[in-house]
Design an enzyme around this catalytic site. Structure first.
Site, mmCIF file in Angstrom:
data_model
loop_
_atom_site.group_PDB
_atom_site.id
_atom_site.type_symbol
_atom_site.label_atom_id
_atom_site.label_comp_id
_atom_site.label_asym_id
_atom_site.label_seq_id
_atom_site.Cartn_x
_atom_site.Cartn_y
_atom_site.Cartn_z
ATOM 1 N N ARG A 87 0.885 -1.179 0.000
ATOM 2 C CA ARG A 87 0.000 0.000 0.000
ATOM 3 C C ARG A 87 0.912 1.216 0.000
ATOM 4 N NH1 ARG A 87 -5.294 1.611 3.447
ATOM 5 N NH2 ARG A 87 -6.104 0.190 1.879
ATOM 6 N N HIS B 277 -7.171 0.442 -6.585
ATOM 7 C CA HIS B 277 -7.400 -0.385 -5.390
ATOM 8 C C HIS B 277 -8.076 -1.700 -5.817
ATOM 9 C CE1 HIS B 277 -7.591 -1.461 -1.323
ATOM 10 N NE2 HIS B 277 -8.482 -0.626 -0.849
ATOM 11 N N GLN C 161 -9.957 -4.058 -3.375
ATOM 12 C CA GLN C 161 -11.298 -3.585 -3.062
ATOM 13 C C GLN C 161 -12.266 -4.018 -4.159
ATOM 14 O OE1 GLN C 161 -12.301 -1.795 -0.170
ATOM 15 N NE2 GLN C 161 -14.247 -2.457 -0.983
ATOM 16 N N ASP D 246 -17.110 6.803 -2.037
ATOM 17 C CA ASP D 246 -15.832 6.722 -1.317
ATOM 18 C C ASP D 246 -15.620 8.102 -0.685
ATOM 19 O OD1 ASP D 246 -13.205 6.145 -0.490
ATOM 20 O OD2 ASP D 246 -12.344 6.259 -2.515
ATOM 21 N N CYS E 155 -16.402 1.657 0.244
ATOM 22 C CA CYS E 155 -15.219 0.829 0.537
ATOM 23 C C CYS E 155 -14.772 0.959 1.980
ATOM 24 C CB CYS E 155 -14.093 1.217 -0.409
ATOM 25 S SG CYS E 155 -13.703 2.977 -0.357
ATOM 26 N N ARG F 26 -13.546 -8.547 1.746
ATOM 27 C CA ARG F 26 -12.106 -8.305 1.518
ATOM 28 C C ARG F 26 -11.319 -9.548 1.930
ATOM 29 N NH1 ARG F 26 -9.993 -3.199 1.333
ATOM 30 N NH2 ARG F 26 -8.095 -4.364 0.855
HETATM 31 N N1 CP Z 1 -11.198 -0.128 2.083
HETATM 32 C C1 CP Z 1 -9.937 -0.179 2.578
HETATM 33 O O1 CP Z 1 -8.965 -0.455 1.885
HETATM 34 O O2 CP Z 1 -9.857 0.071 3.921
HETATM 35 P P1 CP Z 1 -8.526 0.304 4.754
HETATM 36 O O3 CP Z 1 -7.960 1.636 4.339
HETATM 37 O O4 CP Z 1 -8.974 0.292 6.177
HETATM 38 O O5 CP Z 1 -7.555 -0.796 4.455
HETATM 39 N N1 NVA Z 2 -9.896 6.824 -1.745
HETATM 40 C C1 NVA Z 2 -9.532 6.396 -0.409
HETATM 41 C C2 NVA Z 2 -9.730 4.934 -0.269
HETATM 42 C C3 NVA Z 2 -9.376 4.349 1.071
HETATM 43 C C4 NVA Z 2 -9.546 2.859 1.123
HETATM 44 C C5 NVA Z 2 -8.093 6.801 -0.126
HETATM 45 O O1 NVA Z 2 -7.269 6.682 -1.034
HETATM 46 O O2 NVA Z 2 -7.808 7.243 0.989
#
Ligand code: CP
Ligand code: NVA
Length: 296
Positions: free
Chosen positions: A103, A130, A133, A220, A256, A284
């Site tokens: 990430r 993502h 997701q 989101d 999400c 997930r």
């Molecule tokens: N939806 C998602 O990826 O959540 P987190 O940021 O908690 O991992």
């Molecule tokens: N768009 C959000 C998604 C988090 C899972 C971000 O990037 O923070």
């Protein structure tokens, strides 16, 4: 060649169906944490430059349920981004572990890892995509409706989560309309790729038109991780794009998570029976177990 998962369309259509079938099977087999040790002795390295609840816990728990092991590597734990080039990290991780999940902010860091790793690299969220997701989203839609003959309206920011969903929708035939404020649409690369994969979504700046015929409305956060400096500007731009009882009329609701209640979604909508968000979050875990067994 090593199979990576930098975005959803790293999988072929058949592979995507295979991963979802595995996910459904593993959801049953590992019900209530029952072990199904098909990845015994295997390790997953999890690199996190940004915070996470779902991604971290679902990958770590998923590896445990499959008999393997997950290593949490936070921003201060390894040399990535602190002077050691990505390609060196990729090569060294490949000598130790069986899969790496990352990430990170810059999507090029995930594709860079994939270029030099000889083990599968999984994108756990970048500023552009993502796909983990999207896997869970597709599993949730399939479970809820029985197939992908579903109309989905995306209402909100057209960035990472939206962009992978656009590709996933094109691969599965979901009829998608994307409503964003002007300037926040999915990028050209996403739209071009969706057109190659199937149908590019209709894109509009009108949330009411987008949701009118939708079975599901998906949103989101408006201020993504790393965009905190743009907060005031984004709250202004997204005015009118909130999922609330005036906009919605019985559609299922996806998010999400994490949700910023009172911004992109109201408390009552998130708490309503129409919300699929808790199934999405649970899925997930199962979708990623399907992915891990597919990649290994
Ligand atoms: N939806 C998602 O990826 O959540 P987190 O940021 O908690 O991992
Ligand atoms: N768009 C959000 C998604 C988090 C899972 C971000 O990037 O923070």
């Amino acid at each position: 060649m090593t199979q990576h998962f930098t975005d959803i369309d790293d999988l072929s259509r058949d592979d995507l169906a295979d991963v979802l079938t595995r996910a459904t099977d593993l959801k049953e087999r590992t019900q209530r944490g029952k072990a199904h040790p098909v990845l015994a002795g295997q390790s997953l390295a999890m690199i996190f430059e940004k915070p996470s609840t779902r991604t971290r816990i679902s990958f770590e728990t998923g590896m445990t349920q499959l008999g393997g092991h997950a290593l949490f590597l936070g921003p201060e734990d390894i040399h990535l981004g602190h002077g050691e080039p990505i390609r060196d990290t990729a090569r060294v991780l490949s000598r130790y572990v069986d899969v790496v999940m990352a990430r990170v902010f810059d999507h090029a860091d995930v594709t860079g890892l994939a270029e030099y790793a000889t083990i599968p690299v999984v994108n756990g969220l970048t500023d552009d995509a993502h796909p983990c997701q999207t896997l869970a989203d597709l599993l949730t839609i399939q479970e809820t409706f029985g197939d992908f003959d579903v109309d989905v309206a995306w209402v909100g920011d057209g960035n990472n989560v939206c962009q992978s969903f656009v590709r996933g929708a094109a691969m599965t035939g979901i009829d998608l309309t994307v409503a964003t404020p002007a300037g926040y649409e999915p990028d050209d690369e996403t739209m071009d790729r969706a057109a190659e994969l199937g149908d590019a979504p209709e894109v509009t700046n009108d949330p009411e038109a987008a949701v009118a015929d939708a079975d599901v409305v998906y949103t989101d956060v408006w201020v993504s991780m790393g965009q905190e400096d743009e907060r005031a500007e984004k709250l202004e731009a997204f005015d009118g794009f909130q999922l609330n009882s005036e906009l919605l009329s019985g559609q299922k609701v996806m998010h999400c998570l994490p949700a910023h209640r009172g911004e992109e979604i109201t408390d009552d909508v998130l708490e309503s029976d129409d919300a699929l968000v808790w199934d999405q979050a649970e899925n997930r875990l199962h979708a990623q177990k399907g992915l891990l067994t597919f990649l290994r």
